[in-house]
Design a protein around this motif. Structure first.
Motif, PDB file in Angstrom:
ATOM      1  N   PRO A  66       0.897  -1.223  -0.013  1.00  0.00           N
ATOM      2  CA  PRO A  66      -0.111  -0.009  -0.020  1.00  0.00           C
ATOM      3  C   PRO A  66       0.910   1.241  -0.012  1.00  0.00           C
ATOM      4  O   PRO A  66       0.334   2.304  -0.584  1.00  0.00           O
ATOM      5  CB  PRO A  66      -0.566  -0.006   1.316  1.00  0.00           C
ATOM      6  N   ASP A  67       2.309   1.225   0.610  1.00  0.00           N
ATOM      7  CA  ASP A  67       2.904   2.303   0.660  1.00  0.00           C
ATOM      8  C   ASP A  67       3.810   2.418  -0.750  1.00  0.00           C
ATOM      9  O   ASP A  67       4.659   3.490  -0.556  1.00  0.00           O
ATOM     10  CB  ASP A  67       3.634   2.188   1.862  1.00  0.00           C
ATOM     11  N   ALA A  68       3.804   1.878  -1.496  1.00  0.00           N
ATOM     12  CA  ALA A  68       4.643   1.913  -2.736  1.00  0.00           C
ATOM     13  C   ALA A  68       3.951   3.291  -3.483  1.00  0.00           C
ATOM     14  O   ALA A  68       3.046   3.477  -3.448  1.00  0.00           O
ATOM     15  CB  ALA A  68       4.452   0.592  -3.861  1.00  0.00           C
ATOM     16  N   THR A  69       4.830   3.868  -4.253  1.00  0.00           N
ATOM     17  CA  THR A  69       4.732   5.002  -5.003  1.00  0.00           C
ATOM     18  C   THR A  69       3.791   4.483  -6.290  1.00  0.00           C
ATOM     19  O   THR A  69       4.147   3.609  -7.134  1.00  0.00           O
ATOM     20  CB  THR A  69       5.754   5.663  -5.509  1.00  0.00           C
ATOM     21  N   PHE A  70       2.780   5.100  -6.589  1.00  0.00           N
ATOM     22  CA  PHE A  70       1.942   5.071  -7.931  1.00  0.00           C
ATOM     23  C   PHE A  70       2.313   5.694  -8.684  1.00  0.00           C
ATOM     24  O   PHE A  70       2.125   6.944  -9.204  1.00  0.00           O
ATOM     25  CB  PHE A  70       0.471   5.249  -7.124  1.00  0.00           C
ATOM     26  N   PHE A  71       3.063   4.953  -9.851  1.00  0.00           N
ATOM     27  CA  PHE A  71       3.672   5.532 -10.787  1.00  0.00           C
ATOM     28  C   PHE A  71       4.336   7.236 -10.837  1.00  0.00           C
ATOM     29  O   PHE A  71       5.000   7.109  -9.782  1.00  0.00           O
ATOM     30  CB  PHE A  71       2.596   5.702 -12.166  1.00  0.00           C
ATOM     31  N   ASP A  72       4.188   8.097 -11.522  1.00  0.00           N
ATOM     32  CA  ASP A  72       4.377   9.283 -11.222  1.00  0.00           C
ATOM     33  C   ASP A  72       3.601  10.374 -10.279  1.00  0.00           C
ATOM     34  O   ASP A  72       3.757  11.410 -10.635  1.00  0.00           O
ATOM     35  CB  ASP A  72       4.924   9.871 -12.583  1.00  0.00           C
ATOM     36  N   TRP A 132       0.084   3.913  -3.594  1.00  0.00           N
ATOM     37  CA  TRP A 132      -1.225   3.279  -4.034  1.00  0.00           C
ATOM     38  C   TRP A 132      -2.448   3.710  -3.241  1.00  0.00           C
ATOM     39  O   TRP A 132      -3.310   3.750  -3.563  1.00  0.00           O
ATOM     40  CB  TRP A 132      -0.841   1.922  -4.103  1.00  0.00           C
ATOM     41  N   ARG A 133      -2.227   3.336  -1.912  1.00  0.00           N
ATOM     42  CA  ARG A 133      -3.153   3.492  -0.846  1.00  0.00           C
ATOM     43  C   ARG A 133      -3.648   5.177  -0.773  1.00  0.00           C
ATOM     44  O   ARG A 133      -4.752   5.612  -0.514  1.00  0.00           O
ATOM     45  CB  ARG A 133      -2.892   2.969   0.439  1.00  0.00           C
ATOM     46  N   GLY A 134      -2.725   5.786  -0.747  1.00  0.00           N
ATOM     47  CA  GLY A 134      -2.789   7.175  -1.096  1.00  0.00           C
ATOM     48  C   GLY A 134      -3.586   7.773  -2.207  1.00  0.00           C
ATOM     49  O   GLY A 134      -4.654   8.637  -2.008  1.00  0.00           O
ATOM     50  N   VAL A 135      -3.597   7.222  -3.147  1.00  0.00           N
ATOM     51  CA  VAL A 135      -4.333   7.333  -4.401  1.00  0.00           C
ATOM     52  C   VAL A 135      -5.931   7.020  -4.299  1.00  0.00           C
ATOM     53  O   VAL A 135      -6.604   7.755  -4.487  1.00  0.00           O
ATOM     54  CB  VAL A 135      -3.810   6.533  -5.728  1.00  0.00           C
TER      55      VAL A 135
END
Length: 453
Positions: A312-318, A323-326
């Protein structure tokens, strides 16, 4: 005394007139050019009676087309037919004309001719095949003392009960005593008769057969196959074709055969093709598909249930967000980026969790991935259409169905039953700035289509 001197002069004149021409002739008829001679000329002759066969091969398939859903099997029969034509008899004589340069000069303008003669009832030999040139290109000039044999072939139509022989003419234009003219020996072969039986050629053939099974299918048996045949022949191959993994495609099953005539090596080929149509994979919720799906809300609120390999804490693309923040970012003013991102994240996690994605869903995931990687551009309507497809998958309207409340986060629960029918009308994108909005452009959520009960 004067009378005796006159007599001596007359005799001397006669001697000169006789000796000088002979000397000139020996030296090339007054030109000062020496000639050469041809010696040890001979001709060999071997008769042949051939019986030749020609072959053809054909191949058919039954049926010529199939429709196979994923997991289904069907049988195909390929038939191979080899036909050996009626024999054709041919006759010929082969041999060599051999000669040696017996002089001290190279030969000039060497030419060799042969013809075939026949004899019946003890009568004289008569011409059956007229003079024909022998190819001397392999050795056009014979050096002093050099020998060579030149091969020839004479096809002919036989005469009943006849004996045969080959006549020849070997000439050069610098033969001693005949400079400037074609001159040389004319040896004959020994007499001969035709063989009592023919030599059969291509009376048998070898058949090689191969099967090209399309990718994603299994064909049994799969070959290759080989046979040797001696007459007209028919063979059949019973092939079971199984669609292992293919959906929404048309492919070809090809069976090819090559027949090779055993003596001449001449080949003949044929093939037959079966067109196989693989329809779309089932899209009815739970219709033979694995796993089940959760909505974006589930994944947003259950980070501990995310499948291995997805943080969930990985960066979602640019995006600069996790991912969870998105997932927690609302699509303000109908921002299509976040509308698609919410459904994309849920769909990717559902697939990683074991849910089978139909072709249309996988295509939408692939297109969205390229969009987020900024390797492709798309219109707003196209982006919202991808979001709509992924929303139907996540909410159980496409694919294996929505997970029951007892299934937990591991994707091991059963699809929810009593869902909507297989065909769902697409949702039309709308303008989220308007008050009335019931499509994937709605910044709050993607509204489910109405389902007739």
């Amino acid at each position: 005394m004067a009378k005796r001197l006159l007599t001596v002069l007359v005799l001397l004149s006669l001697v000169v007139s006789l000796v000088v021409p002979g000397a000139a002739l020996a030296q090339g008829q007054g030109g000062g050019k020496a000639g050469t001679t041809l010696k040890d000329a001979s001709v060999t002759a071997t008769p042949h009676w051939y019986r030749d066969y020609d072959w053809t091969v054909t191949k058919t398939a039954d049926p010529t087309s199939l429709t196979l859903e994923k997991g289904q099997s069907a049988s195909v029969t390929f038939t191979i037919t080899a036909d050996r034509g009626e024999p054709v008899d041919t006759y010929e004589v082969t041999g060599q004309v051999c000669v040696r340069n017996g002089g001290e000069r190279p030969t000039e303008n060497l030419k060799i001719q042969v013809r075939l003669l026949y004899q019946t009832g003890g009568g004289p030999y008569r011409e059956l095949v007229g003079w024909q040139l022998v190819d001397v290109s392999s050795k056009e000039v014979l050096g002093p003392g050099e020998s060579y044999c030149y091969p020839y072939t004479i096809p002919f139509t036989p005469v009943a009960g006849a004996s045969y022989k080959v006549d020849s003419k070997i000439t050069i234009t610098n033969h001693s005593g005949h400079l400037g003219k074609e001159f040389g020996p004319s040896p004959d072969s020994d007499s001969f008769k035709l063989p009592s039986s023919p030599e059969e050629r291509d009376e048998s053939a070898t058949i090689s057969d191969t099967l090209t099974c399309p990718s994603g299918f299994t064909c049994s048996p799969s070959g290759p196959w080989n046979w040797t045949v001696y007459d007209d022949w028919t063979g059949q191959l019973e092939i079971t074709v199984t669609n292992d993994t293919v959906c929404n495609a048309t492919v070809e099953l090809v069976n090819a055969v090559t027949l090779t005539e055993d003596d001449s090596g001449q080949t003949h080929t044929a093939s037959a093709t079966v067109t196989i149509t693989a329809p779309d994979c089932p899209t009815t919720p739970g219709g033979g598909m694995e796993g089940c799906t959760y909505t974006q809300g589930y994944w947003k609120n259950h980070p501990s249930a995310w499948p291995a390999g997805y943080s969930p804490d990985a960066t979602f693309f640019d995006s600069g967000k996790t991912w969870r923040g998105v997932l927690w970012t609302p699509p303000r003013r109908g921002d299509e980026y976040y509308i698609l991102a919410h459904q994309y994240i849920a769909a990717v996690l559902n697939v990683a969790n074991g849910a089978t994605a139909p072709d249309s869903v996988q295509a939408a995931i692939d297109a969205a991935t390229a969009y987020f990687e900024d390797t492709s551009s798309a219109s707003r309507d196209q982006v919202l259409a991808w979001a709509d497809t992924l929303a139907q998958f996540n909410e159980g309207y496409l694919g294996p169905g929505h997970c029951t409340s007892s299934s937990g986060g591991g994707g091991s629960g059963k699809p929810r039953t009593g869902g909507p029918p297989n065909t769902i009308a697409p949702i039309t994108p709308c303008d989220p700035t308007k008050k009335a909005c019931s499509g994937p452009g709605n910044p709050r959520n993607i509204v489910k289509p109405r389902i007739k009960k």
